[in-house]
Structure formats: structure tokens, C-alpha cells
Design a protein around this motif. Structure first.
Motif, PDB file in Angstrom:
ATOM      1  N   UNK A  56       5.578  -3.138   5.714  1.00 25.26           N
ATOM      2  CA  UNK A  56       4.565  -1.697   6.768  1.00 25.26           C
ATOM      3  C   UNK A  56       3.834  -1.238   5.808  1.00 25.26           C
ATOM      4  N   UNK A  57       3.260  -1.986   4.684  1.00 21.01           N
ATOM      5  CA  UNK A  57       1.773  -1.057   3.943  1.00 21.01           C
ATOM      6  C   UNK A  57       1.149  -1.791   4.025  1.00 21.01           C
ATOM      7  N   UNK A  58       0.686  -2.509   5.356  1.00 18.02           N
ATOM      8  CA  UNK A  58      -0.140  -3.148   5.194  1.00 18.02           C
ATOM      9  C   UNK A  58      -1.625  -2.285   4.730  1.00 18.02           C
ATOM     10  N   UNK A  59      -2.321  -2.903   3.532  1.00 16.61           N
ATOM     11  CA  UNK A  59      -3.778  -1.957   2.397  1.00 16.61           C
ATOM     12  C   UNK A  59      -4.813  -2.849   3.017  1.00 16.61           C
ATOM     13  N   UNK A  60      -5.382  -4.350   3.996  1.00 24.22           N
ATOM     14  CA  UNK A  60      -5.685  -4.940   4.263  1.00 24.22           C
ATOM     15  C   UNK A  60      -5.686  -6.004   5.736  1.00 24.22           C
ATOM     16  N   UNK A  61      -7.121  -6.896   5.925  1.00 25.19           N
ATOM     17  CA  UNK A  61      -7.162  -7.531   6.656  1.00 25.19           C
ATOM     18  C   UNK A  61      -7.702  -8.547   5.928  1.00 25.19           C
ATOM     19  N   UNK A  91     -11.474 -13.714  -9.537  1.00 22.60           N
ATOM     20  CA  UNK A  91     -11.448 -13.236  -7.522  1.00 22.60           C
ATOM     21  C   UNK A  91     -11.010 -11.919  -7.811  1.00 22.60           C
ATOM     22  N   UNK A  92     -11.986 -11.490  -6.629  1.00 23.13           N
ATOM     23  CA  UNK A  92     -11.526  -9.656  -6.544  1.00 23.13           C
ATOM     24  C   UNK A  92     -11.319  -9.132  -5.104  1.00 23.13           C
ATOM     25  N   UNK A  93     -10.003  -9.377  -4.802  1.00 25.30           N
ATOM     26  CA  UNK A  93      -9.363  -8.923  -3.727  1.00 25.30           C
ATOM     27  C   UNK A  93      -9.650  -8.333  -2.765  1.00 25.30           C
ATOM     28  N   UNK A  94      -9.708  -7.160  -3.548  1.00 28.60           N
ATOM     29  CA  UNK A  94     -10.070  -5.666  -3.356  1.00 28.60           C
ATOM     30  C   UNK A  94     -11.852  -5.469  -2.581  1.00 28.60           C
ATOM     31  N   UNK A  95     -12.032  -6.563  -2.874  1.00 29.57           N
ATOM     32  CA  UNK A  95     -13.698  -6.877  -2.296  1.00 29.57           C
ATOM     33  C   UNK A  95     -13.677  -7.089  -1.233  1.00 29.57           C
ATOM     34  N   UNK A  96     -12.285  -8.547  -1.192  1.00 29.52           N
ATOM     35  CA  UNK A  96     -12.352  -9.016   0.425  1.00 29.52           C
ATOM     36  C   UNK A  96     -11.923  -8.324   1.549  1.00 29.52           C
ATOM     37  N   UNK A  97     -10.864  -7.522   1.077  1.00 24.95           N
ATOM     38  CA  UNK A  97     -10.289  -7.439   2.160  1.00 24.95           C
ATOM     39  C   UNK A  97     -10.987  -6.324   3.358  1.00 24.95           C
ATOM     40  N   UNK A  98     -10.590  -6.229   4.443  1.00 24.03           N
ATOM     41  CA  UNK A  98     -11.566  -5.985   5.617  1.00 24.03           C
ATOM     42  C   UNK A  98     -10.452  -3.907   6.243  1.00 24.03           C
ATOM     43  N   UNK A  99     -11.101  -3.400   6.647  1.00 20.30           N
ATOM     44  CA  UNK A  99     -10.287  -2.002   6.879  1.00 20.30           C
ATOM     45  C   UNK A  99      -8.748  -2.604   7.851  1.00 20.30           C
ATOM     46  N   UNK A 100      -8.440  -2.174   8.070  1.00 19.18           N
ATOM     47  CA  UNK A 100      -7.303  -1.941   8.987  1.00 19.18           C
ATOM     48  C   UNK A 100      -7.371  -1.175  10.178  1.00 19.18           C
ATOM     49  N   UNK A 101      -6.941  -1.616  11.428  1.00 20.20           N
ATOM     50  CA  UNK A 101      -8.381  -1.151  12.370  1.00 20.20           C
ATOM     51  C   UNK A 101      -6.835  -1.027  13.568  1.00 20.20           C
ATOM     52  N   UNK A 102      -5.884   0.330  13.295  1.00 21.88           N
ATOM     53  CA  UNK A 102      -4.885   0.353  14.207  1.00 21.88           C
ATOM     54  C   UNK A 102      -4.756   1.115  15.587  1.00 21.88           C
ATOM     55  N   UNK A 103      -4.004   0.805  16.554  1.00 12.92           N
ATOM     56  CA  UNK A 103      -4.286   1.326  17.804  1.00 12.92           C
ATOM     57  C   UNK A 103      -2.754   1.736  18.226  1.00 12.92           C
ATOM     58  N   UNK A 104      -2.552   2.443  19.322  1.00 10.93           N
ATOM     59  CA  UNK A 104      -1.399   2.847  19.551  1.00 10.93           C
ATOM     60  C   UNK A 104      -1.039   2.330  20.713  1.00 10.93           C
ATOM     61  N   UNK A 105       0.292   1.804  20.633  1.00 11.50           N
ATOM     62  CA  UNK A 105       0.772   0.800  21.577  1.00 11.50           C
ATOM     63  C   UNK A 105       0.965   1.175  23.201  1.00 11.50           C
TER      64      UNK A 105
END
Length: 420
Positions: free
Chosen positions: A244-249, A269-283
Motif C-alpha cells: 500500500x506504501x507506494x513511494x514512486x513510479x 545507481x540512485x533509484x530515488x532520482x529516477x522515481x516519478x511522483x505518484x498521481x492519486x485519483x479518487x475512484x
């Protein structure tokens, strides 16, 4: 005198036929085609559009003209047969019989049959003379409409007609042409699918959380790359700890772009620099709104959460487009997931499969108003959580429960129910 009567009657019958044919042509003309022709600069089509935009005045003027010439023709026919056979009942009977046949055949059936076979062409041909008639008798038509309106109110019948929306009209036209073979099944699904977007929410088309391919952000870089390369998806949610704890895309292209310059040494390799911010939308977001948001943000991927912020699934631009065009397959896709046709004509279906996907894959018409998934439909109809081996018949189909895990129906076999 007799020849004058006969010629006058024939001329009046011709006018009556003109009015009858014009009424049929103008009411049956395609508004869509007239609109397009007007946009292309056709002045006759513009006149047709002006006429049919006010149908009450149009019909009133045509009926007024038609009744005037029919009544006058009948009066002249009575005078003609009186001159031929003298005063008495025979003249009236002859006049009534002959005029009934002439009016029915030459002033009603013949012109209306011709008009209905080519309504657009005839409508543009008669538009100008009918427009002049409408203008000339408009004051009489207004007076008649007033009398009719008052009479209906006195009789308690003056209720407004039920309005038909443009969408209902389009749906009806699509279904009509599909039933007549003018529109293919696939084309009908695409056209109706585009109209259905306004009635769907993100929950209806999302990929359920159980089917989301995720990666653990704590994996070693090499292992992470191997799993990303093995996935058929280019965008992968990364979690840390609980899923459930999504840290990025993580986008596969971003990963490869960062890994290639490092050669075989991935320790830096720095994974944190590659992650895109997740976009959450209501169902509960309408699909049409989500499509607009995708286009506006130029993003194709969003995570779906419920009212408590719990992850429910994900939705992509492709998922929405598939609601219109059907499943979009590429070289990495598999056939409709969770749907496995059997040799006997039945279908094995995983419980999480959306009803809409099953309908598209099989051509069935299972309802999706009360449930999103196949398992949800069975539970809703059975009013219980069924056990493996139980069988139900709903909406003309037999549902055999194959598997159940805890309180979830995970596998079913569905076939068309036999009718006695």
C-alpha cells in the motif's frame, strides 16, 4: 365549363400532392446531413434547416395549404358531377368516390412514397416554395396554434412533450442502423463506448490492485532492473514495506537511461532520482474527467484510491481508450486476461474480471449497473457468497462457481443457459 372543372381539379390534386410530398420530405430529411451541407455553403440546405427548426409553423402551413386545395377540389368535383348527372344523391356519391380514390392515390400515397425514398434531395428542392408559403400564412398558423393550445388546456391535455436528448437520439440511430446491418458490431461498440464514457467512473475501468505489477524499492539495483525488463509494462509502481506504501513510479526508459552509462557497475545507481511522483485519483472520478486530466497533464498513469485513501487500483490512458476501441494489443500483451474460452463453448473467468471486459470478449450483454466484476455480479444476484460447486442462472447465463478464496469468488465457469 366541364373541361375547366376537370383541369382545375387536376391542378388542385397536383398542388395537394406537392404539399403531401413536401411534408414527408422535410420531416424525414436528415438533420445531420443538412447541417453538414449548410456548413459546406449549400443555401438550399440552409433553407431546409430554417424550416425544420420550427416544425409547428412548417406543419401548420403545409396542412393549411393541403386542406384548402383538397376542399376546393372536392367542391369543384361535386359541381362537375352535378353538371354531368344532375342534382341528387348519385352526383354526391360519384364525387365522393372518385375524389377519395384520386386524393388517396395521387395526392397522398404516390407523392409520399416518392418523397420517403429520397427525402434529402426532395427537401432541398421544395424548400424555397414552402418557405414562401410559411411566410405568407404565418399569421394564420399563429392564430390556429393559439386556438389549438387553448383547446388542449381546456381539455386538460396541454402537457409538454417529453424532450429527447441529443445523446438518446444518437444512441437510437446507432442501434437502429446496427440492427439493419448498416453499422457493424465493432463499429457499434466503438460509437456507443464513446458515449458511455460520461456514465462510467474510474472504478469501472481501473485495473484492480490485485493485478497491479509492483516492484519492491528495496531490491538490489541489478535485480530491480531484471524484474523491470521482464515486466510487459513500462510504468511500474514501487513500494517500500507494505504494497500500500507506494513511494514512486518507475519508468522503464528512465531506468535504462540511467543504467546504461554505468556499464555493469550498478552500485552507484540512485533509484530515488529516477522515481516519478505518484498521481492519486479518487475512484469516483468520472472517466470523462479523468481522460481530460490525462490530456491536460500529459500523463498516462494514475493510482486509484478510495475515500479512505486506500489503494484500489490503477488507471491508464490506454484503459480509457479501450472502452472506446476495444482491447489494444501489442507484442507484449496477452489475450484478455482472466478470460479463457473452453472447447464446449463456455468460458472460464477469474472473479476479478470486469463485466465490461467479459462482454467485449464474448459478445455477451451481462448487466454492469450493480457490480463491476463478474464475482460481484454473482454475489449481488445470489445475495450470498457462494461455495465452489454451486450453480446459478442469471440473465440467461449459467454461473458455475469453481474457486473461492476466503470471502472472494476467484474462479467461475459461465455459459449460456439452455432454454426449454
Amino acid at each position: 365549363m366541364i373541361i375547366g372543372y376537370a383541369i382545375s381539379i387536376l391542378l388542385l390534386l397536383g398542388m395537394s400532392g406537392f404539399f403531401s410530398g413536401s411534408e414527408t420530405a422535410l420531416t424525414a430529411a436528415s438533420r445531420a446531413r443538412m447541417h453538414q451541407l449548410e456548413k459546406d455553403g449549400d443555401k438550399r440546405a440552409a433553407t431546409v434547416n430554417r424550416l425544420i427548426s420550427n416544425r409547428e409553423n412548417l406543419i401548420g402551413a403545409i396542412l393549411l395549404g393541403n386542406n384548402l386545395v383538397n376542399i376546393l377540389a372536392s367542391v369543384l368535383a361535386t359541381s362537375l358531377f352535378t353538371a354531368l348527372f344532375g342534382q341528387g344523391g348519385l352526383a354526391l356519391v360519384m364525387a365522393t368516390g372518385v375524389m377519395t380514390i384520386l386524393v388517396l392515390v395521387f395526392a397522398e400515397v404516390l407523392p409520399k412514397t416518392y418523397a420517403i425514398s429520397r427525402p434529402d434531395t426532395m427537401a432541398m428542392s421544395v424548400a424555397r416554395p414552402i418557405s414562401a408559403l410559411v411566410l405568407a400564412v404565418s399569421w394564420i398558423v399563429v392564430l390556429i396554434q393559439f386556438v389549438v393550445s387553448v383547446t388542449l388546456r381546456v381539455l386538460g391535455l396541454g402537457t409538454p412533450a417529453e424532450a429527447v436528448s441529443a445523446e438518446q437520439e444518437i444512441r437510437g440511430a446507432i442501434d437502429l442502423h446496427a440492427s439493419e446491418g448498416g453499422v457493424g458490431a465493432e463499429d457499434r461498440l466503438r460509437l456507443v463506448g464513446a458515449l458511455d464514457l460520461k456514465e462510467l467512473t474510474v472504478e469501472d475501468v481501473m485495473i484492480h490492485r490485485k493485478n497491479i505489477k509492483m516492484l519492491n524499492a528495496d531490491l538490489e539495483p541489478r535485480q530491480l532492473i531484471m524484474k523491470a525488463m521482464a515486466s510487459p509494462h513500462t510504468r511500474l509502481p514501487l513500494y517500500r514495506g507494505e504494497k500500500e506504501e507506494i513511494v514512486g513510479i518507475l519508468h522503464a526508459k528512465d531506468l535504462l537511461r540511467a543504467a546504461l552509462p554505468l556499464g555493469g557497475d550498478l552500485s552507484s545507481l540512485n533509484l530515488e532520482d529516477l522515481l516519478r511522483k505518484p498521481w492519486f485519483v479518487p475512484e469516483t472520478t468520472p472517466v470523462q474527467d479523468q481522460l481530460d486530466a490525462f490530456l491536460q497533464k500529459r500523463s498516462h498513469f494514475a493510482l486509484v484510491v478510495d475515500e479512505y485513501g486506500e489503494l484500489q487500483g490503477l488507471i491508464t490512458l490506454e484503459d480509457i481508450l479501450e472502452e472506446i476501441v476495444g482491447h489494444i494489443h501489442d507484442e507484449h500483451d496477452v489475450a484478455v486476461q482472466g478470460v479463457r474460452p473452453q472447447p464446449n463453448g463456455s468460458v472460464n473467468v477469474d472473479g476479478w474480471v470486469p463485466i465490461r471486459d467479459l462482454n467485449r470478449a464474448t459478445g455477451w450483454n451481462l448487466p454492469d449497473e450493480e457490480a463491476v466484476t463478474v464475482a460481484g455480479l454473482v454475489i449481488h444476484e445470489a445475495q450470498t457468497i457462494p461455495e465452489p460447486g454451486q450453480s446459478f442462472v442469471f440473465h440467461g447465463y449459467r454461473f458455475n462457481v469453481l474457486r473461492r478464496q476466503r470471502n472472494q469468488v476467484t474462479g467461475l465457469n459461465i455459459s449460456e443457459a439452455e432454454t426449454s
